[in-house]
Design a protein around this motif. Structure first.
Motif, mmCIF file in Angstrom:
data_model
loop_
_atom_site.group_PDB
_atom_site.id
_atom_site.type_symbol
_atom_site.label_atom_id
_atom_site.label_comp_id
_atom_site.label_asym_id
_atom_site.label_seq_id
_atom_site.Cartn_x
_atom_site.Cartn_y
_atom_site.Cartn_z
ATOM 1 N N VAL A 261 0.842 -1.197 0.000
ATOM 2 C CA VAL A 261 0.000 0.000 0.000
ATOM 3 C C VAL A 261 0.881 1.253 0.000
ATOM 4 O O VAL A 261 0.664 2.190 -0.784
ATOM 5 C CB VAL A 261 -0.957 -0.018 1.214
ATOM 6 N N ALA A 262 1.904 1.225 0.841
ATOM 7 C CA ALA A 262 2.823 2.372 0.872
ATOM 8 C C ALA A 262 3.501 2.541 -0.481
ATOM 9 O O ALA A 262 3.730 3.665 -0.945
ATOM 10 C CB ALA A 262 3.870 2.170 1.958
ATOM 11 N N ALA A 263 3.799 1.413 -1.129
ATOM 12 C CA ALA A 263 4.479 1.477 -2.424
ATOM 13 C C ALA A 263 3.570 2.090 -3.489
ATOM 14 O O ALA A 263 3.988 2.969 -4.243
ATOM 15 C CB ALA A 263 4.939 0.078 -2.839
ATOM 16 N N VAL A 264 2.330 1.640 -3.539
ATOM 17 C CA VAL A 264 1.398 2.182 -4.541
ATOM 18 C C VAL A 264 1.205 3.677 -4.284
ATOM 19 O O VAL A 264 1.223 4.499 -5.209
ATOM 20 C CB VAL A 264 0.045 1.432 -4.502
ATOM 21 N N ARG A 265 1.074 4.029 -3.028
ATOM 22 C CA ARG A 265 0.880 5.437 -2.696
ATOM 23 C C ARG A 265 2.089 6.274 -3.128
ATOM 24 O O ARG A 265 1.960 7.419 -3.555
ATOM 25 C CB ARG A 265 0.646 5.584 -1.192
ATOM 26 N N ALA A 266 3.253 5.669 -3.048
ATOM 27 C CA ALA A 266 4.473 6.397 -3.418
ATOM 28 C C ALA A 266 4.648 6.533 -4.927
ATOM 29 O O ALA A 266 5.397 7.389 -5.387
ATOM 30 C CB ALA A 266 5.689 5.689 -2.829
ATOM 31 N N GLY A 267 3.959 5.665 -5.687
ATOM 32 C CA GLY A 267 4.087 5.761 -7.148
ATOM 33 C C GLY A 267 4.632 4.512 -7.797
ATOM 34 O O GLY A 267 4.938 4.503 -8.986
ATOM 35 N N LEU A 268 4.763 3.429 -7.044
ATOM 36 C CA LEU A 268 5.234 2.170 -7.627
ATOM 37 C C LEU A 268 4.055 1.458 -8.290
ATOM 38 O O LEU A 268 2.957 1.439 -7.738
ATOM 39 C CB LEU A 268 5.850 1.271 -6.550
ATOM 40 N N GLN A 279 -0.791 -9.330 -0.540
ATOM 41 C CA GLN A 279 -0.459 -7.920 -0.795
ATOM 42 C C GLN A 279 -1.535 -7.265 -1.673
ATOM 43 O O GLN A 279 -1.852 -6.091 -1.497
ATOM 44 C CB GLN A 279 0.905 -7.798 -1.480
ATOM 45 N N ASP A 280 -2.064 -8.059 -2.624
ATOM 46 C CA ASP A 280 -3.167 -7.529 -3.451
ATOM 47 C C ASP A 280 -4.374 -7.232 -2.554
ATOM 48 O O ASP A 280 -5.042 -6.203 -2.702
ATOM 49 C CB ASP A 280 -3.581 -8.533 -4.535
ATOM 50 N N ALA A 286 -7.175 -1.294 1.588
ATOM 51 C CA ALA A 286 -6.765 0.106 1.781
ATOM 52 C C ALA A 286 -7.684 1.053 1.017
ATOM 53 O O ALA A 286 -8.031 2.131 1.503
ATOM 54 C CB ALA A 286 -5.311 0.282 1.339
ATOM 55 N N VAL A 287 -8.102 0.637 -0.189
ATOM 56 C CA VAL A 287 -9.024 1.487 -0.953
ATOM 57 C C VAL A 287 -10.376 1.506 -0.255
ATOM 58 O O VAL A 287 -10.991 2.565 -0.060
ATOM 59 C CB VAL A 287 -9.158 0.983 -2.411
#
Ligand code: BGC
Length: 756
Positions: A261-268, A279-280, A286-287
């Motif tokens: 979640v932190a990664a997606v938020r960061a732009g990964l 993880q999915d 989180a959404v």
């Protein structure tokens, strides 16, 4: 790959899972991503298998494969560790050697060939180039990286991306960022101050991203200033996308993501290999709970769909590959990478009728690549001894010299009766490998024993070196009449070395990394590989030659060094401005008896700078072929922006105004001609507060004039006039404004000065 008698190959996916047909001509639209169910969107951000993405929106899965000096396409894509058998492919020289060519056109041709082999195997993205800076000679992966200099790394990395992508296959520039050691690489924290980060460590990536638009960027394992690269919003979104305009997908290094979640938020965008479906689920949760903005996920899904659309065309393996032609290209690149470090007594080139003693097992079992994820299952391999024998008419005696059961006497006798001894020296395989750093940079002791014994009886001794990371050469340089640096040359190693030894190829390689006298001289010596999970980049911008030159430390061979069988002279250097670009022209003459290739290097210096600088920094280079007796005008264009430093007070690039010395030379320490250019500076506007100094306040466009007026009221007559006055101004320049009260300034006057 399978190839017929003519070398024309047809790709076969031996064991590779079949993919659905490509969605020809389709491209992802902005809406396509958001229309998908949430669970599908979350799932798209992780791999389906070790080397493949999921399929979505009618697009087939994309296959991603190492890289960078040839393909490591595994026969079993689903195998979970990533080190199973891989399909045979052309093993080109690894980056450390390729960099010694300083030749972007050649690098582009090599990468285009890799792109062709990728297409033939149905590979959509090749995981390279690696443009990390060689910060310390001990980094185990230095063989996979180009240089200690960001201009050279970035220019060649950029050419590599152009080459691969010219074949409709994507690149993945890696490892972003500040991944300059292998020790504890999945956790360690690179503590880098902003200027060094921008000018040295991010600069090569910036160049590749802005010049060649790679399809993907691979984030590194490590933390940068406390935050994992995979979770680093500043790095992945603010800098990469915001400042550099990167529109592609960010892929994680394999296993780099701990918090999705932190990664997606960061732009990964794409977590690889993605073996953890929970993880999915985290992303979905989180959404749903409002922790992750759905728009952020939609943007990311859009980028993944774009990647799938681009790669769709490669999903079906196909296209001819001529492995014979690629082998010839691998040889050509290798021969251009060979760097002649020393050539006393004109030992080289060898005469074809010279009786040779070839000593060292590396002559029959060459080291030509490093270990780890980049290791290619080479389609061919040229053996140096065979290639030497093929080029001589005289007797060649081979003796192993070192290793098990290799009598030293045999080597000594062979050397003594020969006209020339050629001794192959190099690092053992494990010293150039992913996952571990070296603790020293010495050649094996038994090899040096052989060199000592051989040179005691044979003054005409040539040392041929194989290594990925830099090695200490002080003694080799002292003992051997000639030193030929073969780095790690890929599958054409043998032919390339033999061609240079016999002068079939006139060497033109130049070092892309300084060879220090001792490891302890390296600028990063005291701060590598760090401790307790932290690496302090204490040398700042003084990496590689910048650090050796700034401290005037003696080196064995400087950055940029490399000899030829001919000689070059430099004359008539001219400089002018073409708009915002500095254009340097110099006449280069081939003053020797052979045709040759020179690498013209342009360094810039700024004397009396307001910031700490290296004595000279590479600002441009070009490769010129010149026939014997001929002269060529080399032209090097340097955009003004290349002269900027990173000013962390304003968080921006700033060109300091004034005179710059431009030097053209044959290495960072062999400057031949110089000229001067004056550049108008940028005036960084710094905010002024009560804590700012008088000098800072004077530099401000609004506060400055107010301060001058105030001074005229307060200052005793005469301050600022004449030599004594200049001293007085210099003395008070460093006083913070708020201290002026101690000197009797009315507090209201200060408020007045700082009013908006
Ligand atoms: C390496 C990457 C490589 C990836 C896939 C990682 O361990 O750091 O360079 O591309 O594995 O093999």
């Amino acid at each position: 790959m399978k190839f017929d008698a003519d070398g024309e190959s047809v790709a076969v996916r031996s064991g590779m899972s079949r993919l659905s047909s490509p969605a020809a001509g389709r491209s992802a639209t902005d809406g396509a991503g958001s229309a998908l169910p949430l669970a599908v969107k979350a799932g798209l951000g992780s791999g389906e298998s070790f080397w493949q993405t999921k399929t979505a929106a009618g697009f087939p899965a994309a296959t991603l494969t190492d890289g960078p000096h040839g393909l490591r396409a595994q026969t079993d894509l689903a195998e979970g560790v990533g080190f199973a058998e891989s399909v045979q492919a052309t093993c080109f020289p690894p980056a450390a050697a390729l960099a010694q060519t300083w030749d972007a056109t050649l690098v582009e041709r090599v990468a285009a060939a890799i792109g062709d082999e990728a297409r033939a195997l149905g590979v959509g993205v090749v995981l390279g180039p690696g443009v990390n800076i060689k910060r310390d000679p001990r980094c185990g992966r230095n063989f996979e990286y180009y240089s200690e200099d960001p201009l050279l790394s970035g220019t060649l990395g950029s050419a590599w991306v152009r080459g691969v992508q010219s074949r409709g296959v994507g690149a993945s520039v890696k490892h972003f960022a500040a991944n300059n050691a292998e020790t504890d690489r999945m956790r360690s924290d690179s503590l880098v101050e902003p200027r060094a980060l921008r000018e040295i460590y991010l600069r090569s990536f910036e160049r590749v991203v802005t010049e060649s638009r790679p399809w993907t960027v691979m984030c590194s394992y490590n933390k940068i200033n406390g935050v994992y690269a995979s979770e680093n919003r500043w790095l992945l979104s603010d800098v990469l996308r915001g400042e550099w305009g990167f529109a592609g997908a960010v892929v994680s290094d394999w296993g780099a993501v701990a918090d999705r979640v932190a990664a997606v938020r960061a732009g990964l965008d794409l977590t690889m290999p993605g073996g953890d479906p929970t993880q999915d689920d985290d992303v979905v949760a989180a959404v749903e709970s409002g922790v992750l903005d759905p728009a952020v996920l939609d943007d990311s899904v859009g980028r993944i769909l774009d990647l799938l659309a681009r790669a769709a065309d490669t999903a079906e393996p196909g296209g001819p590959v001529n492995l014979d032609a690629h082998h010839m290209l691998a040889r050509e690149a290798a021969s251009r990478a060979v760097t002649l470090l020393k050539n006393d007594l004109a030992v080289l080139p060898l005469r074809r009728d010279a009786r040779l003693a070839v000593i060292g097992t590396l002559a029959v079992q060459p080291r030509y690549q490093g270990g780890g994820s980049s290791r290619v299952n080479a389609a061919r391999l040229d053996i140096p001894l065979d290639e030497i024998r093929a080029r001589t008419t005289a007797e060649v005696v081979y003796t192993p010299g070192y290793g098990d059961d290799s009598p030293l006497d045999e080597a000594v006798v062979a050397a003594a009766v020969a006209d020339v001894a050629v001794v192959f020296l190099g690092l053992p395989d494990g010293d150039d490998a992913e996952g571990a750093d070296r603790t020293h940079i010495d050649l094996p002791a038994d090899q040096l024993d052989v060199l000592r014994a051989v040179t005691a009886v044979q003054s005409r001794t040539v040392a041929v070196l194989s290594h990925g990371g830099v090695v200490r050469l002080e003694e080799v340089d002292r003992l051997a009449a000639a030193v030929v640096d073969g780095a790690l040359l890929g599958q054409g190693a043998g032919a390339a070395i033999a061609d240079v030894l016999f002068g079939v190829v006139n060497p033109s390689g130049r070092l892309a990394e300084t060879v220090p006298l001792r490891l302890a001289d390296a600028p990063s010596f005291l701060n590598f590989p760090g401790e307790h999970g932290r690496v302090l980049y204490g040398e700042g911008i003084f990496v590689g030659y910048r650090g050796y030159d700034a401290r005037a430390v003696e080196v064995t061979y400087p950055f940029g060094h490399g000899l030829s069988y001919t000689t070059f002279s430099y004359d008539d250097v001219q400089v002018h401005l073409d708009g915002d670009t500095v254009v340097v022209e110099v006449e280069v003459s081939n003053t020797g008896a052979r045709d040759g290739r020179d690498v013209v290097q342009l360094y810039a210096a700024k004397h009396g700078s307001v910031i700490a600088r290296a004595p000279r920094e590479l600002r441009g280079f070009t490769v010129v072929d010149i026939p014997s007796g001929g002269t060529r005008r080399a032209v090097i264009r340097v955009p003004r922006r290349e002269f900027a430093y990173w000013d962390d007070r304003v968080d921006n690039w700033v060109v300091e105004g004034g005179a710059y010395t431009l030097s053209v030379g044959a290495s960072s320490r062999d400057i031949r001609v110089t000229t001067i250019i004056r550049l108008d500076g940028d005036l960084p506007v710094l905010g002024v507060t009560a804590a700012s100094t008088i000098a800072e306040a004077l530099a401000h466009p609004v506060v400055g004039p107010r301060l001058v007026t105030m001074f005229q009221q307060y200052a005793p007559a005469g301050v600022g006039d004449g030599p004594a006055g200049t001293d007085a101004l210099r003395m008070i320049a460093s006083i913070p404004l708020n201290r002026l009260r101690l000197f009797g300034l009315d507090p209201d006057a200060l408020d007045d000065l700082l009013r908006p």
